[in-house]
Enzyme design. Structure first.
Site, PDB file in Angstrom:
ATOM      1  N   LYS A   1       0.809  -1.218   0.000  1.00  0.00           N
ATOM      2  CA  LYS A   1       0.000   0.000   0.000  1.00  0.00           C
ATOM      3  C   LYS A   1       0.843   1.269   0.000  1.00  0.00           C
ATOM      4  O   LYS A   1       0.421   2.287  -0.536  1.00  0.00           O
ATOM      5  CB  LYS A   1      -0.946  -0.005   1.184  1.00  0.00           C
ATOM      6  CG  LYS A   1      -1.983  -1.103   1.050  1.00  0.00           C
ATOM      7  CD  LYS A   1      -2.963  -1.077   2.179  1.00  0.00           C
ATOM      8  CE  LYS A   1      -3.763  -2.361   2.139  1.00  0.00           C
ATOM      9  NZ  LYS A   1      -5.026  -2.257   2.815  1.00  0.00           N
TER      10      LYS A   1
ATOM     11  N   GLU B   1      -3.098   7.716   7.716  1.00  0.00           N
ATOM     12  CA  GLU B   1      -3.810   8.616   6.824  1.00  0.00           C
ATOM     13  C   GLU B   1      -5.069   9.121   7.507  1.00  0.00           C
ATOM     14  O   GLU B   1      -5.486   8.599   8.542  1.00  0.00           O
ATOM     15  CB  GLU B   1      -4.119   7.931   5.478  1.00  0.00           C
ATOM     16  CG  GLU B   1      -5.014   6.723   5.564  1.00  0.00           C
ATOM     17  CD  GLU B   1      -5.128   5.943   4.250  1.00  0.00           C
ATOM     18  OE1 GLU B   1      -4.263   6.042   3.376  1.00  0.00           O
ATOM     19  OE2 GLU B   1      -6.127   5.219   4.107  1.00  0.00           O
TER      20      GLU B   1
ATOM     21  N   HIS C   1     -16.979  -5.123   6.175  1.00  0.00           N
ATOM     22  CA  HIS C   1     -16.053  -4.966   5.039  1.00  0.00           C
ATOM     23  C   HIS C   1     -16.295  -5.984   3.927  1.00  0.00           C
ATOM     24  O   HIS C   1     -15.503  -6.079   3.004  1.00  0.00           O
ATOM     25  CB  HIS C   1     -14.587  -5.040   5.475  1.00  0.00           C
ATOM     26  CG  HIS C   1     -14.189  -3.952   6.432  1.00  0.00           C
ATOM     27  ND1 HIS C   1     -14.538  -2.639   6.244  1.00  0.00           N
ATOM     28  CD2 HIS C   1     -13.487  -3.988   7.582  1.00  0.00           C
ATOM     29  CE1 HIS C   1     -14.070  -1.918   7.233  1.00  0.00           C
ATOM     30  NE2 HIS C   1     -13.432  -2.711   8.079  1.00  0.00           N
TER      31      HIS C   1
ATOM     32  N   ARG D   1      -5.944  -8.421  -9.314  1.00  0.00           N
ATOM     33  CA  ARG D   1      -6.586  -9.664  -9.760  1.00  0.00           C
ATOM     34  C   ARG D   1      -7.966  -9.323 -10.305  1.00  0.00           C
ATOM     35  O   ARG D   1      -8.399  -8.181 -10.228  1.00  0.00           O
ATOM     36  CB  ARG D   1      -6.763 -10.598  -8.575  1.00  0.00           C
ATOM     37  CG  ARG D   1      -7.486  -9.861  -7.459  1.00  0.00           C
ATOM     38  CD  ARG D   1      -7.961 -10.740  -6.349  1.00  0.00           C
ATOM     39  NE  ARG D   1      -8.208  -9.975  -5.145  1.00  0.00           N
ATOM     40  CZ  ARG D   1      -9.322  -9.337  -4.845  1.00  0.00           C
ATOM     41  NH1 ARG D   1     -10.340  -9.350  -5.678  1.00  0.00           N
ATOM     42  NH2 ARG D   1      -9.449  -8.656  -3.723  1.00  0.00           N
TER      43      ARG D   1
HETATM   44  P1  ADP Z   1      -7.819  -4.171   3.350  1.00  0.00           P
HETATM   45  O1  ADP Z   1      -6.786  -4.402   2.308  1.00  0.00           O
HETATM   46  O2  ADP Z   1      -7.447  -4.747   4.676  1.00  0.00           O
HETATM   47  O3  ADP Z   1      -9.207  -4.542   2.906  1.00  0.00           O
HETATM   48  P2  ADP Z   1      -8.386  -1.340   2.797  1.00  0.00           P
HETATM   49  O4  ADP Z   1      -7.327  -0.312   2.697  1.00  0.00           O
HETATM   50  O5  ADP Z   1      -9.030  -1.779   1.526  1.00  0.00           O
HETATM   51  O6  ADP Z   1      -7.810  -2.590   3.629  1.00  0.00           O
HETATM   52  O7  ADP Z   1      -9.500  -0.840   3.791  1.00  0.00           O
HETATM   53  C1  ADP Z   1     -10.560  -1.696   4.189  1.00  0.00           C
HETATM   54  C2  ADP Z   1     -11.724  -0.884   4.693  1.00  0.00           C
HETATM   55  O8  ADP Z   1     -11.370  -0.094   5.843  1.00  0.00           O
HETATM   56  C3  ADP Z   1     -12.264   0.125   3.709  1.00  0.00           C
HETATM   57  O9  ADP Z   1     -13.179  -0.457   2.804  1.00  0.00           O
HETATM   58  C4  ADP Z   1     -12.916   1.160   4.605  1.00  0.00           C
HETATM   59  O10 ADP Z   1     -14.184   0.689   5.017  1.00  0.00           O
HETATM   60  C5  ADP Z   1     -12.001   1.171   5.804  1.00  0.00           C
HETATM   61  N1  ADP Z   1     -10.982   2.234   5.630  1.00  0.00           N
HETATM   62  C6  ADP Z   1      -9.699   2.070   5.216  1.00  0.00           C
HETATM   63  N2  ADP Z   1      -9.052   3.261   5.168  1.00  0.00           N
HETATM   64  C7  ADP Z   1      -9.947   4.191   5.564  1.00  0.00           C
HETATM   65  C8  ADP Z   1      -9.892   5.623   5.725  1.00  0.00           C
HETATM   66  N3  ADP Z   1      -8.781   6.330   5.489  1.00  0.00           N
HETATM   67  N4  ADP Z   1     -11.017   6.253   6.146  1.00  0.00           N
HETATM   68  C9  ADP Z   1     -12.153   5.553   6.392  1.00  0.00           C
HETATM   69  N5  ADP Z   1     -12.263   4.223   6.277  1.00  0.00           N
HETATM   70  C10 ADP Z   1     -11.180   3.542   5.866  1.00  0.00           C
END
Ligand code: ADP
Length: 447
Positions: free
Chosen positions: A116, A200, A235, A292
């Protein structure tokens, strides 16, 4: 073109890849675990090879066994599907070392976009909007506190190697932050073997919008527009649609173009998804890149007419993308409902077991992707998704009505599924209005 593709996956996506291979006149070999022995989709492949016991670690995740299966059957390519090893750069590398084409990006491009922190850095230089936060990995807690002060609380601590929602912690003040950075780092180290974390801005309310992109080995990349996947529980996406309702066309075009540019920069060949959160002021922020094919790819196929799985295979074989960006013209509206073997009335408890009744919907604009039939037994060892119901219509309102109609034709029993919940959602005012946020479904289920 390939002679024979080995499918290193199971269930719905294995069948989806079998169908793509058949239409391309490519032979396919499907692997299976003992828990999947006798599953009807296996007989649709040209060959099926048992690779081990039910436990995924000893079958679908066992790289030596998969490579052995490919070598024994003389497969010249492997399609990983989604989940299991699909985003494992080491597996892609082993395939390359064994001269088997991995149907997906190179291990280098996968590692670059799968991490990431590196994905976020490349995104910035491609004008893909990202969350304000730390410049990469944080190694000093005082520095992290300064950054958090600058961007303002709440912030979220995330693992560079994160996945499945693990290694993420929301911090509402400096105390929280000081506690969470080292805890998140330890959790990430244990889960992913990589303790790198970053921070972030945390958005309290947002929508999940993602852009489908695809690149070839000749340096070309296009986007296939966006999907809205905000209807989620823990999620896990439950409903996906394309296009995303209530998004400013200008913003959407910018973000779609930027996503295509990002994978071009990464020299990425294959299908990928760039995920974003969208705030209530129509600002996009990139979450991560999935390297993917996604579960929800059919909604994009329905509005663009592009077969994403066939295109994955073509570009892996070295062919140029068979379409140009300007030829992609989205049409109408598509919605997908995930049919999971879970009981929505009992906290979504998994409901594996035998299926006696399996009445599938049909008629205009309806697509039903499933490996199940009456008489099939849903094993308890894997993911609970047993089918995807997808509809397409001219407008979003028509697509919702069509989905409601198709859901009433669908009858699965005696196991419990998410079908009744989807029927309710298609009649829900907020859903019909469109633009619900990622916490909406959980709020609704509690109410
Ligand atoms: P993973 O790879 O573990 O799924 P993500 O970065 O896709 O992690 O984040 C998963 C979920 O967490 C997102 O879909 C959102 O619901 C929440 N999330 C992640 N980052 C943020 C953020 N900066 N603000 C609000 N929610 C977040």
């Amino acid at each position: 073109m390939f002679n024979r593709v080995l499918i290193a996956n199971r269930g719905e996506i294995a069948l989806r890849v079998i169908r793509a291979c058949k239409e391309l006149d490519i032979e396919c070999v499907c692997v299976y675990s003992q828990a999947d022995a006798g599953a009807p989709y296996l007989s649709m492949a040209d060959q099926a090879v048992c690779i081990g016991p039910a436990a995924a670690a000893e079958s679908y995740l066992d790289i030596p066994r998969l490579i052995a299966a490919a070598e024994i059957t003389s497969a010249d390519a492997i399609h990983p599907g989604y989940g299991f090893l699909a985003e494992n750069a080491h597996f892609a590398e082993v395939c390359r070392d064994c001269r088997i084409e991995f149907i997906g990006p190179s291990p280098e491009a996968m590692a670059l976009l799968g991490d990431k922190v590196s994905a976020k850095n490349l995104a910035k230089s491609s004008r893909v909007p990202v969350f304000p936060g730390s410049e990469g990995e944080i190694d000093d807690i005082d520095e992290a506190a300064q950054i958090a002060d600058k961007i303002g609380y709440p912030v979220i601590v995330k693992a560079a190697a994160g996945g499945g929602g693990r290694g993420m912690r929301v911090c509402r003040n400096e105390n929280d932050l000081r506690k969470n950075v080292s805890a998140a780092s330890q959790e990430a180290e244990a889960a992913f073997g990589n303790g790198a974390v970053y921070i972030e801005k945390f958005l309290e309310s947002a929508r999940h919008i993602e852009v489908q992109v695809i690149g070839d080995k000749h340096g070309d990349a296009v986007h296939l527009y966006e999907r809205d996947c905000s209807v989620q529980r823990r999620h896990q996406k439950l409903i996906e649609e394309a296009p995303a309702p209530h998004v400013e066309p200008k913003r959407r075009d910018e973000v779609c173009k930027a996503a295509a540019k990002l994978i071009k920069k990464a020299e990425y060949a294959g299908a990928a998804t760039v995920e974003f959160l969208l705030d209530d002021k129509q600002n996009f922020y990139m979450l991560e890149v999935n390297t993917r094919v996604q579960v929800e790819h059919p909604v994009t196929e329905m509005i663009t007419g592009v077969d994403i799985v066939k295109t994955q295979i073509l570009v892996a074989a070295g062919e140029p993308l068979p379409f140009r960006q300007r030829e992609i013209k989205p049409r109408g509206h598509a919605i997908e409902c995930r049919i999971n073997a879970e009981d929505p009335d009992h906290n979504f408890a998994p409901c594996p077991g035998p299926i006696h009744r399996f009445d599938v919907p049909g008629g205009p604009g309806v697509r039903f992707d499933s490996h199940c039939v009456a008489g099939y037994r849903v094993p308890s060892n894997y993911d609970s998704m047993i089918a995807k119901l997808i509809v397409h219509a001219d407008t979003r309102r028509d697509a919702i009505r069509r989905m409601g109609r198709a859901l009433r034709e669908l009858e699965i029993g005696p196991i419990k599924t998410t079908t009744p919940l989807h029927r309710r959602l298609m009649d829900n005012h907020a859903f019909i209005e469109g633009g619900v946020d990622i916490h909406w479904l959980e709020r609704m289920l509690k109410a």
